[in-house]
Design a protein around this motif. Structure first.
Motif, PDB file in Angstrom:
ATOM      1  N   ARG A  62       0.812  -1.226   0.122  1.00 56.90           N
ATOM      2  CA  ARG A  62      -0.002  -0.092   0.170  1.00 56.90           C
ATOM      3  C   ARG A  62       0.829   1.202   0.112  1.00 56.90           C
ATOM      4  O   ARG A  62       1.911   1.350   0.851  1.00 56.90           O
ATOM      5  N   SER A  69      -9.662  -1.716   3.051  1.00 56.51           N
ATOM      6  CA  SER A  69      -9.529  -2.424   4.419  1.00 56.51           C
ATOM      7  C   SER A  69      -8.645  -1.704   5.422  1.00 56.51           C
ATOM      8  O   SER A  69      -8.751  -1.701   6.606  1.00 56.51           O
ATOM      9  N   ASP A 107      -2.588   0.763  -4.305  1.00 56.25           N
ATOM     10  CA  ASP A 107      -2.231  -0.518  -3.465  1.00 56.25           C
ATOM     11  C   ASP A 107      -2.388  -1.691  -4.429  1.00 56.25           C
ATOM     12  O   ASP A 107      -3.096  -1.448  -5.402  1.00 56.25           O
TER      13      ASP A 107
HETATM   14  N1  UDP Z   1      -7.222  -7.492  -3.542  1.00 55.18           N
HETATM   15  C1  UDP Z   1      -7.126  -8.395  -4.196  1.00 55.18           C
HETATM   16  N2  UDP Z   1      -7.821  -9.544  -3.661  1.00 55.18           N
HETATM   17  C2  UDP Z   1      -8.532  -9.913  -2.862  1.00 55.18           C
HETATM   18  C3  UDP Z   1      -8.347  -8.639  -1.893  1.00 55.18           C
HETATM   19  C4  UDP Z   1      -7.778  -7.656  -2.201  1.00 55.18           C
HETATM   20  O1  UDP Z   1      -6.650  -8.285  -5.541  1.00 55.18           O
HETATM   21  O2  UDP Z   1      -9.051 -10.865  -2.595  1.00 55.18           O
HETATM   22  C5  UDP Z   1      -6.448  -6.136  -3.902  1.00 55.18           C
HETATM   23  C6  UDP Z   1      -7.287  -5.027  -3.900  1.00 55.18           C
HETATM   24  O3  UDP Z   1      -7.686  -4.750  -5.155  1.00 55.18           O
HETATM   25  C7  UDP Z   1      -6.284  -3.711  -3.499  1.00 55.18           C
HETATM   26  C8  UDP Z   1      -5.537  -4.338  -2.625  1.00 55.18           C
HETATM   27  O4  UDP Z   1      -5.503  -5.892  -2.670  1.00 55.18           O
HETATM   28  O5  UDP Z   1      -5.670  -3.254  -4.537  1.00 55.18           O
HETATM   29  C9  UDP Z   1      -5.937  -4.173  -1.079  1.00 55.18           C
HETATM   30  O6  UDP Z   1      -7.284  -4.456  -0.871  1.00 55.18           O
HETATM   31  P1  UDP Z   1      -7.834  -4.282   0.501  1.00 55.18           P
HETATM   32  O7  UDP Z   1      -7.045  -5.184   1.615  1.00 55.18           O
HETATM   33  O8  UDP Z   1      -8.030  -2.673   0.773  1.00 55.18           O
HETATM   34  O9  UDP Z   1      -9.347  -4.972   0.473  1.00 55.18           O
HETATM   35  P2  UDP Z   1     -10.647  -4.591  -0.175  1.00 55.18           P
HETATM   36  O10 UDP Z   1     -11.104  -2.870   0.323  1.00 55.18           O
HETATM   37  O11 UDP Z   1     -10.641  -4.730  -1.617  1.00 55.18           O
HETATM   38  O12 UDP Z   1     -11.564  -5.397   0.435  1.00 55.18           O
END
Ligand code: UDP
Length: 236
Positions: free
Chosen positions: A95, A101, A176
Motif C-alpha cells: 500500500r 480495508s 495499493d
Molecule cells: N485485493 C485483491 N484480492 C483480494 C483482496 C484485495 O486483489 O481478494 C487487492 C485490492 O484490489 C487492492 C488491495 O488488494 O488493490 C488491497 O485490498 P484491501 O485489503 O483494501 O481490501 P478490499 O478493500 O478490496 O476488501
C-alpha cells in the motif's frame, strides 16, 4: 510452444489449463467479475483481454527491471503461458495510499499518502474470507519459511519500486495492490498470478478518479472504460 490441455482449476477471473509440458501452465482470462468474496457477481466486457494485456506489460517491465516472474508468453489475446509454480497460500498487499480495508482498520482519512509503503499478508482461503495474518501465523502454520517470507517481502517492495514510478509517469497513482508468489521447480520464490485493475487500485493523478475494480465493487459505472484507460496508458 506449449498448447492448452486439461483444465485444472477455475478461479473467479481465469481458468488454468495444463499444457503438454509439465513445467508450464496456460491461463485463460475471463470477463467474469466478483467482489466481496464472490457475494457480488457480474461481468465486465473485454476484461479478460485487457487484464491479459496489462498483466503481460507489467510482468515484462518487472523482468526488465530485475524482478523475475512466471510470465512466458501470450499466445492469444486471452491466454497467458506461465511457468508452473506451487502457490504459497498468502496474498501479499503493498500500500502507498490509505483506502480499502486499511482505511477501515486505521481510522485515518482515505487518500492519505503513507510515509513509506506498508506490506500486509492475508491467508488465501475463501471460506475464511482471506483474513489478515502476520509473519508469526505464516511461520507457525508453515505456509512459508522465514527465508521465503523475507524473499516475498523483498520482491513485493521491488515490484512497488518498479510499478509506482512507471504508473506515475503515465498519470496514474498506484494506490495499493495484491501479489501472489509460488515456488518454482527449484524451490525458488517466484512472482505469479496476475497484476491488473482487478488486483491493483489505480487513481488518476490529477482527478483521483478510480480506474480499477472499485468501480465494479461500488457500482460506480464506467468500469470497462476504466480498464480500457489503464490498458491504453500501460500497454499503448
Ligand atoms: N485485493 C485483491 N484480492 C483480494 C483482496 C484485495 O486483489 O481478494 C487487492 C485490492 O484490489 C487492492 C488491495 O488488494 O488493490 C488491497 O485490498 P484491501 O485489503 O483494501 O481490501 P478490499 O478493500 O478490496 O476488501
Amino acid at each position: 510452444m506449449a498448447t492448452s490441455g486439461k483444465m485444472i482449476a477455475e478461479g473467479k477471473a481465469k481458468r488454468i489449463y495444463e499444457t503438454d509440458d509439465p513445467e508450464f501452465l496456460m491461463f485463460y482470462f475471463k470477463d467474469d467479475a466478483t467482489a466481496f468474496n464472490a457475494q457480488k457477481k457480474g461481468s465486465i466486457e473485454s476484461k479478460g483481454i485487457l487484464n491479459n494485456r496489462i498483466s503481460r506489460r507489467f510482468f515484462e517491465l518487472l523482468r526488465e527491471n530485475g524482478v523475475d516472474n512466471h510470465f512466458v508468453d501470450c499466445p492469444s489475446e486471452r491466454e497467458m503461458l506461465v511457468r508452473k509454480v506451487e502457490i504459497i497460500p498468502v496474498e501479499t498487499v503493498v500500500r502507498n495510499i490509505i483506502t480499502g480495508s486499511l482505511q477501515k482498520r486505521c481510522g485515518r482519512p482515505e487518500g492519505e499518502t503513507l510515509p513509506r509503503p506498508i506490506v500486509e499478508y492475508f491467508y488465501k482461503d475463501d471460506d475464511l474470507g482471506d483474513p489478515m495474518i502476520n509473519d508469526e501465523h505464516i511461520l507457525i502454520f508453515s505456509w512459508a519459511t522465514r527465508e521465503e517470507l523475507d524473499e516475498i517481502h523483498r520482491q513485493a517492495l521491488a515490484v512497488n519500486a518498479v510499478l509506482e514510478p512507471f504508473m506515475r509517469e503515465r498519470g496514474v497513482l498506484l494506490v495499493d495492490f495484491k501479489l501472489e508468489f509460488g515456488r518454482d521447480s527449484s524451490g525458488n520464490v517466484l512472482l505469479a498470478d496476475e497484476i491488473c485493475p482487478d488486483t491493483c487500485r489505480f487513481w488518476d493523478i490529477e482527478t483521483r478518479k478510480k480506474l480499477d475494480k472499485d468501480r465494479f465493487r461500488q457500482d460506480m459505472g464506467g468500469v470497462e472504460d476504466a480498464y480500457q484507460e489503464i490498458a491504453r496508458r500501460v500497454a499503448g
